[in-house]
Design a protein around this motif. Structure first.
Motif, PDB file in Angstrom:
ATOM      1  N   LEU A 192     -26.077  30.284  -6.437  1.00 16.94           N
ATOM      2  CA  LEU A 192     -24.942  30.931  -5.997  1.00 16.94           C
ATOM      3  C   LEU A 192     -23.936  30.205  -5.436  1.00 16.94           C
ATOM      4  N   ILE A 193     -24.408  28.935  -4.670  1.00 21.00           N
ATOM      5  CA  ILE A 193     -23.059  28.020  -4.186  1.00 21.00           C
ATOM      6  C   ILE A 193     -22.368  27.791  -5.442  1.00 21.00           C
ATOM      7  N   LEU A 194     -22.744  27.273  -6.459  1.00 16.56           N
ATOM      8  CA  LEU A 194     -22.148  27.017  -7.636  1.00 16.56           C
ATOM      9  C   LEU A 194     -21.017  27.962  -8.223  1.00 16.56           C
ATOM     10  N   ILE A 195     -21.743  29.197  -8.415  1.00 17.69           N
ATOM     11  CA  ILE A 195     -20.790  30.169  -9.083  1.00 17.69           C
ATOM     12  C   ILE A 195     -19.608  30.820  -8.050  1.00 17.69           C
ATOM     13  N   THR A 196     -19.953  30.602  -6.929  1.00 18.89           N
ATOM     14  CA  THR A 196     -18.993  31.021  -5.978  1.00 18.89           C
ATOM     15  C   THR A 196     -17.791  29.881  -5.435  1.00 18.89           C
ATOM     16  N   MET A 197     -17.825  28.959  -5.945  1.00 19.36           N
ATOM     17  CA  MET A 197     -16.862  27.738  -5.628  1.00 19.36           C
ATOM     18  C   MET A 197     -15.631  28.196  -6.438  1.00 19.36           C
ATOM     19  N   PRO A 198     -14.564  28.438  -5.661  1.00 18.59           N
ATOM     20  CA  PRO A 198     -13.421  29.233  -6.216  1.00 18.59           C
ATOM     21  C   PRO A 198     -12.729  28.203  -7.644  1.00 18.59           C
ATOM     22  N   LYS A 199     -12.660  26.896  -7.503  1.00 15.90           N
ATOM     23  CA  LYS A 199     -12.023  26.030  -8.596  1.00 15.90           C
ATOM     24  C   LYS A 199     -13.300  26.035  -9.698  1.00 15.90           C
ATOM     25  N   VAL A 200     -14.485  26.205  -9.474  1.00 15.62           N
ATOM     26  CA  VAL A 200     -15.443  26.391 -10.667  1.00 15.62           C
ATOM     27  C   VAL A 200     -15.253  27.898 -11.366  1.00 15.62           C
ATOM     28  N   PHE A 201     -15.091  28.716 -10.469  1.00 14.76           N
ATOM     29  CA  PHE A 201     -14.922  30.003 -10.997  1.00 14.76           C
ATOM     30  C   PHE A 201     -13.554  30.136 -11.741  1.00 14.76           C
ATOM     31  N   PHE A 202     -12.602  29.595 -11.325  1.00 17.10           N
ATOM     32  CA  PHE A 202     -11.192  29.442 -12.238  1.00 17.10           C
ATOM     33  C   PHE A 202     -11.506  29.039 -13.206  1.00 17.10           C
ATOM     34  N   VAL A 243     -31.417  33.299   4.520  1.00 15.32           N
ATOM     35  CA  VAL A 243     -30.635  32.110   4.117  1.00 15.32           C
ATOM     36  C   VAL A 243     -29.596  32.681   2.906  1.00 15.32           C
ATOM     37  N   ILE A 244     -30.399  33.068   2.046  1.00 17.20           N
ATOM     38  CA  ILE A 244     -29.795  33.519   0.563  1.00 17.20           C
ATOM     39  C   ILE A 244     -28.846  34.567   0.775  1.00 17.20           C
ATOM     40  N   ALA A 245     -28.795  35.437   1.919  1.00 16.62           N
ATOM     41  CA  ALA A 245     -27.960  36.484   2.157  1.00 16.62           C
ATOM     42  C   ALA A 245     -26.824  35.865   2.884  1.00 16.62           C
ATOM     43  N   ILE A 246     -26.836  34.999   3.423  1.00 19.19           N
ATOM     44  CA  ILE A 246     -25.848  34.262   4.344  1.00 19.19           C
ATOM     45  C   ILE A 246     -24.929  33.465   3.191  1.00 19.19           C
ATOM     46  N   ILE A 247     -25.667  32.749   2.511  1.00 24.93           N
ATOM     47  CA  ILE A 247     -24.613  31.963   1.336  1.00 24.93           C
ATOM     48  C   ILE A 247     -24.152  32.771   0.347  1.00 24.93           C
ATOM     49  N   THR A 248     -24.682  34.209   0.070  1.00 23.95           N
ATOM     50  CA  THR A 248     -24.153  35.140  -0.855  1.00 23.95           C
ATOM     51  C   THR A 248     -22.742  35.747  -0.101  1.00 23.95           C
ATOM     52  N   GLY A 265     -20.162  32.830   0.087  1.00 23.86           N
ATOM     53  CA  GLY A 265     -19.663  32.757  -1.441  1.00 23.86           C
ATOM     54  C   GLY A 265     -18.877  33.702  -1.990  1.00 23.86           C
ATOM     55  N   PHE A 266     -19.434  34.838  -1.836  1.00 22.50           N
ATOM     56  CA  PHE A 266     -18.533  36.189  -2.470  1.00 22.50           C
ATOM     57  C   PHE A 266     -17.310  36.608  -1.785  1.00 22.50           C
ATOM     58  N   SER A 267     -17.293  36.465  -0.330  1.00 20.88           N
ATOM     59  CA  SER A 267     -16.203  36.513   0.467  1.00 20.88           C
ATOM     60  C   SER A 267     -15.163  35.766  -0.086  1.00 20.88           C
ATOM     61  N   THR A 268     -15.404  34.454  -0.058  1.00 20.92           N
ATOM     62  CA  THR A 268     -14.547  33.439  -0.410  1.00 20.92           C
ATOM     63  C   THR A 268     -13.624  33.633  -1.655  1.00 20.92           C
ATOM     64  N   LEU A 269     -14.500  34.208  -2.472  1.00 22.95           N
ATOM     65  CA  LEU A 269     -14.025  34.644  -3.990  1.00 22.95           C
ATOM     66  C   LEU A 269     -12.957  35.580  -3.799  1.00 22.95           C
TER      67      LEU A 269
END
Length: 404
Positions: free
Chosen positions: A6-16, A253-258, A261-265
């Motif tokens: 979840l952390i990796l796929i919601t990193m904006p630069k990685v997503f880009f 914890v998973i819910a918070i990370i989700t 991450g996705f709010s950042t995207l």
């Protein structure tokens, strides 16, 4: 594992980068697969690890030369394992599966390169390699803390990689990554793979930070470090879930990370490459202080096409850096065919918020500069992100005013 993913796929630069027709994301994937499969190949020697290492290494070697750097930490770890087994007078049982896997790698490469294994050495003869690390090496400059600094300078060596790494995704998740990294080191004997991953990450980090490596105003050359950050973040999430005394702590914890991450995207959309976190004041803070270059590669032009296509028939337009991106959009039918795209003095000029470029290409002459244009010249069009930071500006230029 879920937290890391979840952390990796919601990193904006990685997503880009995942949405680009470019090799950097592929290098990131194959470096990680090569690293993990190498460890389990030495530890277990199963057929599946022999095959996975051969496949991932083959595709890594034909993707981009920057991925070759992972060979160094793998060789160090392999040599260490062989030394420790020899010292303990144990049979080095990893030699046979490694040898089989390397032979399989050559077979796969022979197929992928149509029988021309010498093609593996072609990148070392390219002008890009020679200008970056080879005999024709040129000095690269990057924008850091308001100044253009030489990529071999102390400032670039110390701050270039961490500034791009730790400002490129949600600040709370960055703290989680740092927490996980600390406990990863502290508990490194918990699992054999942990010291190995630390070795690979730190070796690659030092390589990309070194004054000998060319540096550019973006993170794509060391994108391969991000999966390791995600692993550290996942370990930090596991540590927190084990410590908090509530029901379903892992799910919380998973819910918070989700959510983080996705709010950042969501808030970064569609300008993922221009995302910066709260540590540097977001894109607004970076823009105001010129901490780093806000954008690169002109991805925001896509959102400016509607205006470009509204220009009168036969209009001329250019991006001061280079018109390649405009020519591509015109080729695929996203820009009207009657619009004249040129590298010369056109009536409509596009600038993007790549301050390093604006500084490098100033002055135009003694009376005006691109950087001064950006701050003072009236525009006919501006594209801004959610923080009201200008990413693209289009000017109407009367070039006779700038004649010699």
């Amino acid at each position: 594992a879920l937290a890391s993913s979840l952390i990796l796929i919601t990193m904006p630069k990685v997503f880009f980068q995942a949405h680009l027709l470019a090799m950097d994301f592929a290098v990131m994937v194959f470096v990680f697969l090569t690293t993990i499969s190498f460890y389990y190949l030495l530890e277990k020697g199963d057929k599946k690890w022999i095959a996975l290492f051969a496949i991932s290494l083959s595709f890594l070697l034909i993707s981009k030369i920057i991925g070759y750097v992972v060979i160094l930490p793998l060789a160090i770890y392999g040599g260490y394992k062989f030394y420790m087994k020899s010292k303990a007078k144990e049979k080095p049982n990893m030699i046979k599966p490694l040898f089989i896997s390397l032979i399989l790698t050559l077979v796969i490469l022979f197929i992928l390169l149509f029988g021309n294994l010498l093609a593996l050495f072609y990148p070392f003869q390219s002008s890009q390699f020679k200008s970056g690390l080879g005999e024709n090496k040129v000095q690269h400059f990057v924008l850091l803390f308001g100044n253009l600094v030489n990529s071999s300078s102390i400032t670039a060596t110390l701050f270039y990689v961490p500034m791009h790494l730790f400002t490129s995704f949600n600040a709370l998740l960055v703290l989680l990554v740092l927490l996980g990294f600390i406990f990863f080191i502290k508990n490194r004997k918990e699992h054999g793979v942990m010291p190995f991953l630390l070795l690979v990450f730190l070796t690659l980090y030092l390589i990309f930070s070194s004054p000998f490596m060319p540096k550019y105003d973006n993170e794509r050359s060391f994108l391969l470090l991000f999966p390791f950050l995600a692993i550290f973040g996942g370990y930090g999430a596991k540590w927190i879930a084990d410590k908090i005394k509530i029901a379903r702590s892992k799910a919380v914890v998973i819910a918070i990370i989700t959510i983080l991450g996705f709010s950042t995207l969501y808030f970064a959309h569609p300008f993922y490459s221009s995302y910066f976190n709260a540590f540097v004041g977001g894109s607004k803070g970076v823009d105001e202080r010129n901490t780093m270059t806000v954008t690169y590669w002109n991805p925001e032009i896509l959102q400016s096409l509607e205006y470009i296509n509204s220009l009168p028939q036969g209009s001329q337009i250019n991006i001061m850096k280079q018109p390649t991106v405009l020519l591509w959009y015109q080729k695929v039918g996203k820009i009207r065919s009657d619009i004249n795209i040129s590298q010369g003095e056109t009536e409509n000029v596009i600038l993007t918020n790549e301050k390093a470029h604006l500084i490098k290409f100033s002055p135009l002459n003694e009376r005006d500069t691109l950087l001064r244009w950006w701050y003072t010249k009236p525009t006919i069009y501006e594209l801004k992100d959610r923080n009201r930071v200008s990413l693209v500006k289009i000017y109407r230029v009367e070039w006779e005013l700038y004649s010699k």
